[in-house]
Design a protein around this motif. Structure first.
Motif, mmCIF file in Angstrom:
data_model
loop_
_atom_site.group_PDB
_atom_site.id
_atom_site.type_symbol
_atom_site.label_atom_id
_atom_site.label_comp_id
_atom_site.label_asym_id
_atom_site.label_seq_id
_atom_site.Cartn_x
_atom_site.Cartn_y
_atom_site.Cartn_z
ATOM 1 N N GLN A 315 -21.966 32.970 -32.490
ATOM 2 C CA GLN A 315 -22.912 32.373 -31.546
ATOM 3 C C GLN A 315 -22.248 32.170 -30.181
ATOM 4 O O GLN A 315 -22.814 32.531 -29.142
ATOM 5 N N ARG A 316 -21.049 31.605 -30.183
ATOM 6 C CA ARG A 316 -20.367 31.302 -28.918
ATOM 7 C C ARG A 316 -20.055 32.559 -28.110
ATOM 8 O O ARG A 316 -20.115 32.567 -26.888
ATOM 9 N N LEU A 317 -19.700 33.631 -28.835
ATOM 10 C CA LEU A 317 -19.264 34.852 -28.158
ATOM 11 C C LEU A 317 -20.409 35.830 -27.881
ATOM 12 O O LEU A 317 -20.182 36.922 -27.367
ATOM 13 N N GLY A 318 -21.621 35.446 -28.240
ATOM 14 C CA GLY A 318 -22.776 36.281 -27.936
ATOM 15 C C GLY A 318 -23.085 37.359 -28.962
ATOM 16 O O GLY A 318 -23.864 38.276 -28.678
ATOM 17 N N TYR A 319 -22.494 37.237 -30.155
ATOM 18 C CA TYR A 319 -22.781 38.207 -31.223
ATOM 19 C C TYR A 319 -23.849 37.631 -32.164
ATOM 20 O O TYR A 319 -23.674 37.578 -33.376
ATOM 21 N N ASP A 320 -24.961 37.229 -31.575
ATOM 22 C CA ASP A 320 -26.022 36.599 -32.359
ATOM 23 C C ASP A 320 -27.232 37.509 -32.542
ATOM 24 O O ASP A 320 -28.260 37.091 -33.061
ATOM 25 N N LYS A 321 -27.114 38.752 -32.111
ATOM 26 C CA LYS A 321 -28.188 39.727 -32.305
ATOM 27 C C LYS A 321 -27.750 40.742 -33.359
ATOM 28 O O LYS A 321 -26.595 41.169 -33.379
ATOM 29 N N LEU A 322 -28.677 41.150 -34.211
ATOM 30 C CA LEU A 322 -28.360 42.101 -35.277
ATOM 31 C C LEU A 322 -27.853 43.405 -34.694
ATOM 32 O O LEU A 322 -28.441 43.954 -33.754
ATOM 33 N N VAL A 323 -26.751 43.926 -35.247
ATOM 34 C CA VAL A 323 -26.225 45.204 -34.790
ATOM 35 C C VAL A 323 -27.160 46.345 -35.174
ATOM 36 O O VAL A 323 -27.240 47.359 -34.485
ATOM 37 N N ASP A 324 -27.883 46.174 -36.271
ATOM 38 C CA ASP A 324 -28.874 47.172 -36.686
ATOM 39 C C ASP A 324 -29.870 46.492 -37.618
ATOM 40 O O ASP A 324 -29.562 46.204 -38.771
ATOM 41 N N GLU A 325 -31.072 46.208 -37.111
ATOM 42 C CA GLU A 325 -32.076 45.495 -37.900
ATOM 43 C C GLU A 325 -32.436 46.248 -39.177
ATOM 44 O O GLU A 325 -32.799 45.643 -40.192
ATOM 45 N N LYS A 326 -32.341 47.565 -39.146
ATOM 46 C CA LYS A 326 -32.715 48.362 -40.321
ATOM 47 C C LYS A 326 -31.747 48.166 -41.483
ATOM 48 O O LYS A 326 -32.072 48.501 -42.620
ATOM 49 N N ALA A 327 -30.561 47.616 -41.196
ATOM 50 C CA ALA A 327 -29.579 47.412 -42.268
ATOM 51 C C ALA A 327 -29.886 46.181 -43.105
ATOM 52 O O ALA A 327 -29.400 46.062 -44.232
ATOM 53 N N VAL A 328 -30.673 45.242 -42.569
ATOM 54 C CA VAL A 328 -30.990 44.025 -43.308
ATOM 55 C C VAL A 328 -31.756 44.387 -44.577
ATOM 56 O O VAL A 328 -32.746 45.124 -44.537
ATOM 57 N N GLY A 329 -31.290 43.878 -45.698
ATOM 58 C CA GLY A 329 -31.904 44.223 -46.988
ATOM 59 C C GLY A 329 -31.117 45.264 -47.754
ATOM 60 O O GLY A 329 -31.257 45.373 -48.971
ATOM 61 N N LEU A 330 -30.292 46.041 -47.053
ATOM 62 C CA LEU A 330 -29.427 46.995 -47.745
ATOM 63 C C LEU A 330 -28.257 46.258 -48.368
ATOM 64 O O LEU A 330 -27.851 45.190 -47.913
ATOM 65 N N THR A 331 -27.693 46.826 -49.418
ATOM 66 C CA THR A 331 -26.499 46.249 -50.027
ATOM 67 C C THR A 331 -25.280 47.114 -49.702
ATOM 68 O O THR A 331 -25.410 48.288 -49.340
ATOM 69 N N ALA A 332 -24.108 46.516 -49.861
ATOM 70 C CA ALA A 332 -22.866 47.254 -49.615
ATOM 71 C C ALA A 332 -22.761 48.467 -50.529
ATOM 72 O O ALA A 332 -22.323 49.543 -50.109
ATOM 73 N N GLY A 333 -23.156 48.303 -51.799
ATOM 74 C CA GLY A 333 -23.099 49.424 -52.735
ATOM 75 C C GLY A 333 -24.013 50.557 -52.332
ATOM 76 O O GLY A 333 -23.651 51.740 -52.430
ATOM 77 N N ASP A 334 -25.234 50.219 -51.877
ATOM 78 C CA ASP A 334 -26.177 51.239 -51.409
ATOM 79 C C ASP A 334 -25.581 52.024 -50.239
ATOM 80 O O ASP A 334 -25.681 53.249 -50.161
ATOM 81 N N TRP A 335 -24.969 51.281 -49.311
ATOM 82 C CA TRP A 335 -24.427 51.905 -48.102
ATOM 83 C C TRP A 335 -23.293 52.864 -48.435
ATOM 84 O O TRP A 335 -23.251 54.000 -47.948
ATOM 85 N N VAL A 336 -22.370 52.427 -49.284
ATOM 86 C CA VAL A 336 -21.239 53.283 -49.657
ATOM 87 C C VAL A 336 -21.730 54.541 -50.355
ATOM 88 O O VAL A 336 -21.315 55.666 -50.020
ATOM 89 N N LYS A 337 -22.618 54.383 -51.320
ATOM 90 C CA LYS A 337 -23.107 55.545 -52.079
ATOM 91 C C LYS A 337 -23.799 56.546 -51.154
ATOM 92 O O LYS A 337 -23.584 57.766 -51.256
ATOM 93 N N ALA A 338 -24.602 56.052 -50.222
ATOM 94 C CA ALA A 338 -25.320 56.948 -49.317
ATOM 95 C C ALA A 338 -24.368 57.663 -48.374
ATOM 96 O O ALA A 338 -24.551 58.848 -48.074
ATOM 97 N N ARG A 339 -23.337 56.975 -47.904
ATOM 98 C CA ARG A 339 -22.400 57.627 -46.993
ATOM 99 C C ARG A 339 -21.548 58.669 -47.715
ATOM 100 O O ARG A 339 -21.246 59.720 -47.155
#
Length: 373
Positions: A315-339
């Motif tokens: 919050q203090r450093l201004g990193y309060d916006k999602l880096v990628d809204e489409k990633a919300v709801g994905l899991t780490a396992g899903d991401w690794v397998k897809a990559r």
């Protein structure tokens, strides 16, 4: 040390692994922070290391660790095991092929599955060994089984001596409870952590020229952290944060090179930046040597959702916006397998913009990964 000596004494002898000579070339080395992990348990040590780590992640996202509780002899034993595996006949290695096409990666990845430039394919062989828990029991070739206890000892020491300390420091950087990341990276949880043996086959000068000397395009890694044990062949480069160019990563003696990966970027809205790096042809005085690697990939529990952590620092450093809204709801396992699946099936520049300096590939749920020449 006695435990290690007992393990090696009961295993079949291995040819001694001799590290290649370091390059004599004057290269444009990256200026990286070095964390002395022996300081972790000293009075005030965590605070000092946290400050160093904060500076490192704000700069380039790569850093070294030293004094991590494993000797160079122990590390070289792992290089020897890996080299012995890659010397096996191809027919034997293929019996342990990973299910790469479906996002699996434990086991063997053969040479030449990825097209790095039209008509030219990768020069890497890989053997991945998952965590030593019942959920990941699998068959291995005899050379791995013969040294299995030693490999297990090595892998668990990496987790205890390095991974746990670094995850604690990242929590402190974000002003979170010390065990915040440990809770999602415990060794007995189902996650995609693994030890990797790797071999880059040397290429001729003509082959290197045809691919502009780039063996692996610039990319980010999939999980939380990647640990690269020191080997002296200069080939790794890191992309500067402003995109102005690449610098070489020096093989610092008796060190581990650490880089941040995708999961930490998702969890911190880009504050902990997933480091962009590539592998290029070594300098001329190392061009005739195959490049072996020993790595450890740190990944969180597979069901961890890729949602930002509750950190006041962000919050203090201004990193309060999602880096990628489409990633919300994905899991780490899903991401690794897809990559993993994307890396095998598709030329990275799948969006049709071949030849550019930066390309994108859609990975999962509309979230994209970038690749760089």
């Amino acid at each position: 040390m006695a435990a290690v000596e007992t393990l090696t004494a009961t295993a079949p002898p291995l040819p001694k692994y001799v590290q290649a000579a370091t390059t004599r070339q004057e290269l444009d080395w990256a200026d990286l922070v070095t964390l002395d992990l022996e300081d972790f348990d000293r009075p005030g040590g965590k605070a000092r290391l946290t400050k160093q780590l904060f500076d490192a992640v704000q700069n380039i996202g790569f850093f070294y660790v030293i004094n991590f509780g494993l000797t160079q002899d122990e590390v070289d034993r792992q290089f020897a095991i890996g080299k012995s595996f890659f010397a096996l006949p191809m027919s034997e290695k293929l019996q342990f092929r990973a299910d790469l096409e479906n996002g699996g990666y434990n086991g063997y990845k053969p040479l030449g599955l990825r097209e790095i430039k039209p008509g030219y394919f990768d020069n890497t062989e890989i053997y991945n060994i998952p965590k030593f828990i019942p959920a990941f029991e699998r068959s291995h070739p005899d050379v791995i089984k013969a040294h299995y206890a030693e490999i297990e000892h090595f892998s668990k020491k990496i987790y205890q001596n390095v991974v746990r300390k670094l995850l604690t420091l990242f929590a402190l950087v974000l002003e979170l409870p010390e065990d915040y990341f440990l809770q999602t990276h415990e060794y007995d949880q189902s996650s995609d952590c693994h030890l990797r043996y790797m071999k880059y086959h040397k290429k001729t000068a003509e082959e290197n020229a045809a691919i502009d000397n780039v063996w692996v395009k610039g990319h980010t890694d999939f999980g939380s952290l990647t640990l690269l044990f020191r080997q002296p062949i200069a080939s790794l480069q890191v992309r500067l944060p402003d995109g102005s160019g690449w610098k070489w990563v020096k093989p610092y003696p008796e060190s581990i090179t650490v880089n941040l990966a995708d999961v930490l970027q998702f969890l911190t809205n880009g504050f902990l930046r997933s480091s962009i790096h590539r592998v290029v042809a070594p300098p001329p005085d190392q061009a005739d040597v195959d490049r072996y690697g020993v790595l450890y990939f740190v990944r969180p529990k597979s069901d961890l959702r890729l949602e930002p952590v509750p950190s006041e620092v962000l919050q203090r450093l201004g990193y309060d916006k999602l880096v990628d809204e489409k990633a919300v709801g994905l899991t780490a396992g899903d991401w690794v397998k897809a990559r993993v699946k994307n890396n095998v099936e598709k030329y990275p520049d799948q969006e049709g913009n071949k030849g550019g300096k930066e390309q994108e590939a859609t990975i999962l749920g509309g979230v994209k990964a970038k690749y760089y020449d």
